[in-house]
Design a protein around this motif. Structure first.
Motif, PDB file in Angstrom:
ATOM      1  N   ALA A 238     -39.687 -23.328  -6.760  1.00 52.43           N
ATOM      2  CA  ALA A 238     -38.535 -22.878  -5.979  1.00 52.43           C
ATOM      3  C   ALA A 238     -38.966 -21.988  -4.816  1.00 52.43           C
TER       4      ALA A 238
ATOM      5  N   TRP B 192     -40.325 -24.154  -2.196  1.00 51.47           N
ATOM      6  CA  TRP B 192     -39.177 -24.830  -1.548  1.00 51.47           C
ATOM      7  C   TRP B 192     -38.551 -23.898  -0.519  1.00 51.47           C
ATOM      8  N   CYS B 193     -38.325 -22.650  -0.901  1.00 51.06           N
ATOM      9  CA  CYS B 193     -37.691 -21.690   0.009  1.00 51.06           C
ATOM     10  C   CYS B 193     -38.580 -21.407   1.221  1.00 51.06           C
TER      11      CYS B 193
ATOM     12  N   GLY C  69     -24.274 -18.754  -5.792  1.00 52.62           N
ATOM     13  CA  GLY C  69     -25.289 -19.326  -6.673  1.00 52.62           C
ATOM     14  C   GLY C  69     -24.961 -19.102  -8.136  1.00 52.62           C
TER      15      GLY C  69
ATOM     16  N   ASP D 253     -26.685 -22.854   1.571  1.00 54.30           N
ATOM     17  CA  ASP D 253     -27.397 -23.654   0.566  1.00 54.30           C
ATOM     18  C   ASP D 253     -28.765 -23.034   0.269  1.00 54.30           C
ATOM     19  N   TRP D 254     -29.489 -22.682   1.319  1.00 51.06           N
ATOM     20  CA  TRP D 254     -30.816 -22.060   1.152  1.00 51.06           C
ATOM     21  C   TRP D 254     -30.685 -20.755   0.376  1.00 51.06           C
TER      22      TRP D 254
ATOM     23  N   VAL E 155     -30.204 -21.204  -3.381  1.00 47.86           N
ATOM     24  CA  VAL E 155     -31.448 -21.530  -4.086  1.00 47.86           C
ATOM     25  C   VAL E 155     -32.299 -20.277  -4.256  1.00 47.86           C
TER      26      VAL E 155
ATOM     27  N   SER F 249     -33.262 -18.366  -7.802  1.00 49.89           N
ATOM     28  CA  SER F 249     -34.660 -18.079  -8.116  1.00 49.89           C
ATOM     29  C   SER F 249     -34.814 -16.622  -8.544  1.00 49.89           C
TER      30      SER F 249
ATOM     31  N   LEU G  95     -31.448 -24.513 -11.483  1.00 47.80           N
ATOM     32  CA  LEU G  95     -32.117 -24.190 -10.218  1.00 47.80           C
ATOM     33  C   LEU G  95     -32.651 -25.463  -9.565  1.00 47.80           C
TER      34      LEU G  95
ATOM     35  N   ARG H 104     -29.830 -27.343  -8.059  1.00 46.82           N
ATOM     36  CA  ARG H 104     -29.320 -26.766  -6.808  1.00 46.82           C
ATOM     37  C   ARG H 104     -30.239 -27.087  -5.638  1.00 46.82           C
ATOM     38  N   MET H 105     -31.557 -27.154  -5.883  1.00 47.38           N
ATOM     39  CA  MET H 105     -32.486 -27.551  -4.825  1.00 47.38           C
ATOM     40  C   MET H 105     -32.204 -28.995  -4.399  1.00 47.38           C
TER      41      MET H 105
END
Length: 342
Positions: free
Chosen positions: A200, A203-204, A258, A298-299, A302, A306, A333, A336-337
């Motif tokens: 995660a 990803w971020c 979230g 959205d970001w 996530v 996390s 999580l 959601r990604m």
């Protein structure tokens, strides 16, 4: 109740009796002498600290006392910033228990502690869908309760955060927040963090928004369970400032939405009177005048999930759980990604 071992309640009660007797001027709230401790009870919630409800008799509304946990949820737990933030938001018109008083002497409880007036009211349950009082309200009342949360958040984000001691060398940027929470994940995971958290954070980092709102005061733990309301559902206290910081307001919005996403995924239902994500976001934008891009939100969701999973995993480690790898927040999580990428 804090995760892990707790202090002896009898010893805490005796220490508070000595403090009230010796330092009545430090006791927040209306002081009527003579004053003495009638009883002390452990409050529900507060996994990252020990919170006590102190009854001082009919002549005083009582005091809430917060102590650092014996086993740390975070590498550092400072009561000074919490005290300054709580008093600052109260001075700005946000209903927070005030005055908050930091008692640094160790002679009373063996630890510094934060004392604040006890405010009468009701705190919604941590999982609203299981709060019988909340679910018994009609839908307009449920909506009004939720609107109160959004309006409180708007008021917090308007507060001048200068001089509160929350400034960070990185200026409150998202890159700085990612660095900070990456260190936390490594520390909290004792060198073996959950694989989903590693994924995660990668990803971020690969999708940090190109633009971000100016840094401002963040509540940190935005949820209904940190509000107290009166019988008319008006917000009378905004609670729990231990995660307060400076950063883009999207971090607060991402935390709330979230956690809402997580609750809906876990329980497959929601409080019927609560607005949709789009409706709640529209209220925030209308009340604050701050535009919020859905892709950025959205970001932030996530990133927030996390952070929430990292804290939850830390609590499970403190409690000695052997089922950390099965934490249901992990698949949520990842879901959601995937949704953010769709």
């Amino acid at each position: 109740m804090a995760t892990g071992p707790a202090r002896d309640l009898e010893a805490l009660t005796e220490g508070l009796r000595r403090w009230v007797a010796a330092c009545p001027g430090q006791v927040p709230g209306r002081v009527v002498l003579p004053m003495s401790v009638v009883s002390v009870a452990v409050a529900d919630g507060g996994l990252a600290n020990e919170t006590l409800l102190v009854d001082l008799g009919d002549s005083h509304p009582g005091v809430v006392v917060r102590l650092p946990p014996l086993v740390a949820t975070f590498p550092e737990y400072e009561l000074g910033p919490q005290t300054r933030v709580q008093n600052a938001v109260a001075a700005a018109g946000v209903p927070a228990p005030s005055p908050a008083v930091l008692v640094s002497e160790l002679e009373w409880l063996g630890s510094p502690f934060l004392a604040m007036p006890r405010v009468p009211g009701r705190v919604p349950g941590a999982a609203p869908i299981f709060d019988e009082w909340l679910t018994a309200l009609d839908e307009p009342a449920q909506r009004r309760l939720h609107d109160g949360l959004i309006d409180a958040l708007v008021a917090i984000h308007r507060i001048d955060c200068r001089g509160l001691g929350l400034e960070r060398p990185d200026g409150g940027t998202l890159e700085g927040a990612l660095d900070e929470w990456s260190r936390y994940i490594e520390w909290a995971g004792e060198g073996e963090p959950l694989p989903v958290l590693i994924d995660a954070m990668a990803w971020c980092r690969g999708r940090v928004p190109d633009t971000e709102a100016p840094a401002g005061l963040l509540w940190g733990d935005v949820r209904l369970g940190n509000l107290m309301v009166d019988q008319d559902l008006a917000v009378v206290a905004v609670l729990d400032w231990d995660l307060a910081s400076i950063g883009p307001v999207g971090m607060d919005l991402g935390w709330y939405f979230g956690l809402e996403f997580m609750m809906e995924q876990l329980f497959e239902r929601r409080v019927p009177g609560f607005p949709s994500r789009q409706e709640a976001l529209a209220r925030y934008v209308a009340q604050s005048g701050r535009p919020v891009e859905v892709e950025q939100l959205d970001w932030h969701e996530v990133f927030a999930l996390s952070r929430a999973l990292a804290i939850n995993d830390r609590h499970q480690r403190i409690a000695g759980s052997r089922r950390r790898a099965e934490n249901p927040m992990g698949p949520i999580l990842r879901a959601r990604m995937e949704l953010a990428e769709a």
